[in-house]
Scaffold this motif. Structure first.
Motif, short mmCIF file in Angstrom:
data_model
loop_
_atom_site.label_atom_id
_atom_site.label_comp_id
_atom_site.label_asym_id
_atom_site.label_seq_id
_atom_site.Cartn_x
_atom_site.Cartn_y
_atom_site.Cartn_z
N ARG A 136 83.13 40.50 63.66
CA ARG A 136 81.85 40.01 64.19
C ARG A 136 81.99 38.70 64.97
NH1 ARG A 136 76.98 43.01 64.18
NH2 ARG A 136 77.25 44.68 62.68
N GLY A 137 83.22 38.22 65.11
CA GLY A 137 83.45 37.06 65.95
C GLY A 137 83.46 35.71 65.24
N TRP A 138 83.56 35.72 63.91
CA TRP A 138 83.58 34.47 63.16
C TRP A 138 85.00 34.13 62.71
CZ3 TRP A 138 79.28 31.40 61.70
CH2 TRP A 138 78.06 31.89 62.17
N ALA A 139 85.35 32.87 62.78
CA ALA A 139 86.57 32.39 62.14
C ALA A 139 86.34 32.36 60.63
CB ALA A 139 86.93 31.00 62.65
N VAL A 140 87.40 32.61 59.87
CA VAL A 140 87.27 32.66 58.41
C VAL A 140 88.34 31.78 57.77
CG1 VAL A 140 87.25 34.12 56.35
CG2 VAL A 140 86.37 35.02 58.52
N ALA A 141 87.90 30.87 56.90
CA ALA A 141 88.80 30.05 56.11
C ALA A 141 88.74 30.50 54.66
CB ALA A 141 88.42 28.57 56.21
N LEU B 281 78.99 29.51 57.65
CA LEU B 281 78.57 30.43 56.60
C LEU B 281 79.45 30.20 55.38
CD1 LEU B 281 78.60 33.75 58.71
CD2 LEU B 281 76.62 32.25 58.31
N LEU B 282 78.86 30.22 54.19
CA LEU B 282 79.62 30.10 52.95
C LEU B 282 79.36 31.31 52.08
CD1 LEU B 282 78.95 26.37 51.94
CD2 LEU B 282 80.84 27.28 53.30
N ALA B 283 80.43 31.93 51.59
CA ALA B 283 80.31 33.02 50.64
C ALA B 283 81.38 32.84 49.58
CB ALA B 283 80.47 34.38 51.32
N SER C 135 78.59 46.59 57.29
CA SER C 135 77.98 46.67 55.96
C SER C 135 76.75 45.78 55.87
CB SER C 135 78.98 46.26 54.88
OG SER C 135 79.20 44.86 54.92
N LEU C 136 75.88 46.11 54.98
CA LEU C 136 74.70 45.29 54.75
C LEU C 136 75.10 43.89 54.31
CD1 LEU C 136 71.59 45.17 54.63
CD2 LEU C 136 71.75 45.90 52.25
N LEU C 137 76.14 43.79 53.49
CA LEU C 137 76.60 42.50 52.99
C LEU C 137 77.03 41.59 54.14
CD1 LEU C 137 77.36 40.62 50.64
CD2 LEU C 137 79.54 41.84 50.48
N THR C 138 77.87 42.12 55.03
CA THR C 138 78.34 41.33 56.16
C THR C 138 77.20 40.96 57.09
OG1 THR C 138 80.54 42.34 56.06
CG2 THR C 138 79.91 41.30 58.14
N GLN C 139 76.34 41.92 57.39
CA GLN C 139 75.25 41.67 58.32
C GLN C 139 74.28 40.63 57.77
OE1 GLN C 139 73.69 45.11 60.70
NE2 GLN C 139 74.84 46.28 59.21
N MET C 140 73.99 40.72 56.47
CA MET C 140 73.07 39.75 55.88
C MET C 140 73.68 38.37 55.80
SD MET C 140 70.74 41.65 53.02
CE MET C 140 69.74 40.17 52.88
N LEU C 141 74.98 38.30 55.53
CA LEU C 141 75.65 37.00 55.49
C LEU C 141 75.54 36.31 56.84
CD1 LEU C 141 77.40 34.81 54.25
CD2 LEU C 141 79.41 36.26 54.69
N ILE C 142 75.80 37.07 57.89
CA ILE C 142 75.72 36.50 59.24
C ILE C 142 74.27 36.20 59.62
CG2 ILE C 142 76.11 36.99 61.68
CD1 ILE C 142 78.58 38.61 60.78
N GLY D 84 82.02 45.16 50.73
CA GLY D 84 81.31 45.16 52.00
C GLY D 84 81.81 44.12 52.99
N LEU D 85 82.47 43.08 52.50
CA LEU D 85 82.97 42.05 53.41
C LEU D 85 84.09 42.56 54.31
CD1 LEU D 85 83.02 38.95 51.02
CD2 LEU D 85 81.43 39.39 52.91
N THR D 86 84.70 43.68 53.96
CA THR D 86 85.75 44.25 54.80
C THR D 86 85.17 45.02 55.98
OG1 THR D 86 85.89 46.35 53.58
CG2 THR D 86 87.23 44.50 52.78
N ASP D 87 83.88 45.27 55.99
CA ASP D 87 83.23 46.16 56.96
C ASP D 87 82.24 45.37 57.81
OD1 ASP D 87 81.87 48.10 58.37
OD2 ASP D 87 81.18 49.20 56.60
#
Length: 269
Positions: free
Chosen positions: A96-101, A136-138, A257-264, A251-254
């Motif tokens: 989705r275009g986000w850097a991830v730490a 974003l924090l998860a 997914s609803l999880l990823t979309q809602m996080l963003i 869902g974070l791998t997809d």
């Protein structure tokens, strides 16, 4: 309630079929994911945020200019695991275009939970210095507790807190007092004052969107912990059907997914 009954209440693996297979599978998938990122020059590994051996994070970059920074904090009851087990969970956000730490941190009993909170504060701050834009924090389980602590007032530096777009504690521990009545407290070494000081439900949250996420098939104690935080903070609360404590993060791998979309915070397909 006796210690034995609370030990059982917070025992996840006992109630998940094939639980022992999950950590080795996570580790294998995470290693393969990092190998692929390394080949494409999309990962900086073991970036230091402090002086300790475990005070490092991996920074994974998308193929296009980053839309912002997402930080994922792993769980394990503050007692086990490190960043290397979870790299594949960055897949959805990267797509989705986000850097991830993804940071590691010291584990109890060598440190206290308050020390880990301080380390994650440093990790988020350091990662944010290298990626511009919203944050974003998860975090999952104990990691859910830690990202909830980041969403409390007077934890993150103001300039970092002002960049928070969304915080998602997944299956979080929000009231640490019950853990005092488990055998794990031999390693946590918490008294009531320490437990309350690290419990997000007793803290004032920042004015930032928070969504508490939990699996429908999790232990009742974790359903309660999620509900307590959502009620205390009057924030979003999602109970995902058919998910238990170990697969609620899948869902974070997809990217879809609803999880990823809602996080963003994007539109839900």
């Amino acid at each position: 309630m006796s210690q034995d009954s609370l030990d059982d209440a917070y025992a996840n693996a006992t109630y998940i079929p094939g639980a022992a297979e999950y950590p080795p599978r996570w580790t294998k998938e995470a290693r393969a994911f990092r190998d692929n990122l390394r080949e494409n020059d999309q990962i900086i590994e073991d970036f230091p945020y402090g002086e300790g051996a475990r005070e490092v994070f991996d920074l994974m970059m998308p193929e296009t200019p980053a839309m912002g920074l997402a930080v994922f904090v792993h769980g394990g009851y503050w007692l086990r695991f490190d960043k290397s087990v979870w790299s594949h969970l960055a897949a959805g956000l990267l797509a989705r275009g986000w850097a991830v730490a993804m940071p590691s941190y010291d584990l109890c009993p060598s440190v206290r939970i308050r020390d880990i909170t301080r380390q994650i504060t440093l990790a988020v701050t350091e990662a944010a210095a290298h990626v511009a834009g919203p944050i974003l924090l998860a975090g999952h389980s104990a990691g859910g507790h830690l990202v909830a602590r980041m969403a409390c007032e007077n934890v993150l530096p103001t300039n970092i807190a002002n960049r928070l777009k969304h915080v998602m504690p997944i299956s979080p521990l929000s009231d640490l007092r019950p853990l005092m009545q488990t055998a794990m407290n031999d390693d946590f070494n918490m008294d009531e004052a320490a437990a309350m000081a690290e419990s997000p439900i007793f803290k004032k949250p920042l004015s930032v969107p928070v969504t508490v996420w939990v699996g429908e098939d999790e232990r009742p104690a974790f359903l309660d912990q999620a509900m307590w935080l959502a009620e205390a903070w009057e924030c979003g609360h999602v109970v995902e059907q058919g998910k238990h404590h170990f697969d609620v993060i899948d869902g974070l791998t997809d990217p879809d997914s609803l999880l990823t979309q809602m996080l963003i915070g994007g539109d839900i397909a």
